[in-house]
Design an enzyme around this catalytic site. Structure first.
Site, PDB file in Angstrom:
ATOM      1  N   GLN A   8       6.737   3.956   6.677  1.00 22.65           N
ATOM      2  CA  GLN A   8       5.571   4.592   6.053  1.00 22.65           C
ATOM      3  C   GLN A   8       5.186   5.932   6.703  1.00 22.65           C
ATOM      4  OE1 GLN A   8       2.257   1.889   5.538  1.00 22.65           O
ATOM      5  NE2 GLN A   8       2.933   1.321   3.490  1.00 22.65           N
ATOM      6  N   HIS A 194      -0.879  -2.348  -5.140  1.00 25.39           N
ATOM      7  CA  HIS A 194      -0.107  -2.097  -3.921  1.00 25.39           C
ATOM      8  C   HIS A 194       0.177  -0.599  -3.748  1.00 25.39           C
ATOM      9  CE1 HIS A 194       0.478  -6.411  -4.049  1.00 25.39           C
ATOM     10  NE2 HIS A 194       1.060  -6.302  -5.227  1.00 25.39           N
ATOM     11  N   ASP A 197      -3.012   2.684  -2.590  1.00 27.07           N
ATOM     12  CA  ASP A 197      -3.335   3.200  -1.251  1.00 27.07           C
ATOM     13  C   ASP A 197      -2.144   3.909  -0.619  1.00 27.07           C
ATOM     14  OD1 ASP A 197      -2.160   1.099   1.031  1.00 27.07           O
ATOM     15  OD2 ASP A 197      -2.548   0.149  -0.899  1.00 27.07           O
ATOM     16  N   GLN A 198      -0.912   3.475  -0.981  1.00 28.51           N
ATOM     17  CA  GLN A 198       0.278   4.107  -0.406  1.00 28.51           C
ATOM     18  C   GLN A 198       0.470   5.530  -0.935  1.00 28.51           C
ATOM     19  OE1 GLN A 198       3.842   1.503  -0.219  1.00 28.51           O
ATOM     20  NE2 GLN A 198       2.479  -0.160  -0.844  1.00 28.51           N
ATOM     21  N   HIS A 220      -7.680  -1.680   1.337  1.00 27.60           N
ATOM     22  CA  HIS A 220      -6.681  -0.749   1.880  1.00 27.60           C
ATOM     23  C   HIS A 220      -6.956   0.665   1.381  1.00 27.60           C
ATOM     24  CE1 HIS A 220      -3.147  -3.218   3.524  1.00 27.60           C
ATOM     25  NE2 HIS A 220      -4.166  -4.054   3.397  1.00 27.60           N
TER      26      HIS A 220
END
Length: 230
Positions: A8, A194, A197-198, A220
């Site tokens: 990440q 999912h 936030d990434q 998140h």
């Protein structure tokens, strides 16, 4: 340790390098609790990032499951200037695919097939479409299994997953992954819970204003927004 969590920060830092960055990661897990499965990063996050002019590839050379891990992963990230992401309309679902994988010692019990069949049954029932789920048995340092599902829509990509555990039926693993996918599709948002936030750090680094539609704002996401503001 999670390979995807190691990647990440590296995936963000590498876009500022003077030339392509090649990474060779040994050890850790491709699938574990509280972390994105690496197949999700490959089949959902990377395609979404490509819309922002991101250029990267990740390949699983060897799977690894908790607790021993032992994965082997190769990645290549090229420097780039990120474009803003405009993704507020998901569009129609075009296909649902997936991977049901398990350690080689679970092949006799047909764990991967049972996971896939259970996932297929839920998606056929609730979405009236037949997913294409690949079966894969892998040599690993200890037993383990997982299912990852990926939906390609006109404008976006969605993902879901479930992890095999001791005393957890293979059928329940497949059902869990499929039910999560059904929820993501029925919510009609452009990105799943999912991915939202990434994507935020990349949106913050892009030149210009980005916009994505989400079904809910997760904790998140709230945390990432707070950190980015600081």
């Amino acid at each position: 340790g999670s390979v995807s969590l190691v990647l990440q920060p590296l995936m963000i830092a590498a876009i500022h390098a003077g030339s392509a960055v090649d990474m060779n990661i040994t050890g850790g897990a491709t699938n574990g609790r509280w972390a994105p499965p690496l197949n999700y990063v490959i089949n959902v996050l990377l395609p979404l990032l490509e819309k922002m002019n991101y250029k990267g590839s990740i390949r699983i050379e060897k799977y690894g499951y908790y607790p021993k891990g032992g994965a082997h992963v190769k990645a290549r990230i090229e420097p780039c200037s990120l474009k803003p992401l405009q993704l507020t309309e998901r569009g129609e679902v075009e296909s649902i695919e997936g991977i049901s994988h398990a350690a080689a010692e679970l092949e006799k019990a047909k764990v991967a097939e049972r996971q896939a069949k259970a996932a297929e049954n839920v998606i056929k029932r609730d979405l009236e479409t037949a997913p294409a789920i690949a079966i894969n048995y892998v040599k690993t340092q200890n037993p383990g299994s997982a299912v990852e599902l990926f939906a390609k829509t006109k404008n976006s990509f969605l993902g879901s997953d479930a992890l095999g555990e001791i005393k957890k039926r293979a059928e329940d693993v497949g059902k869990e992954a499929a039910e999560d996918m059904v929820k993501a599709i029925l919510k009609n948002s452009a990105v799943d819970r999912h991915a939202e936030d990434q994507l935020l750090p990349y949106m913050a680094l892009a030149e210009g204003k980005s916009a994505i539609s989400v079904a809910e704002i997760t904790n998140h996401t709230r945390t990432n927004m707070w950190v980015i503001e600081k």
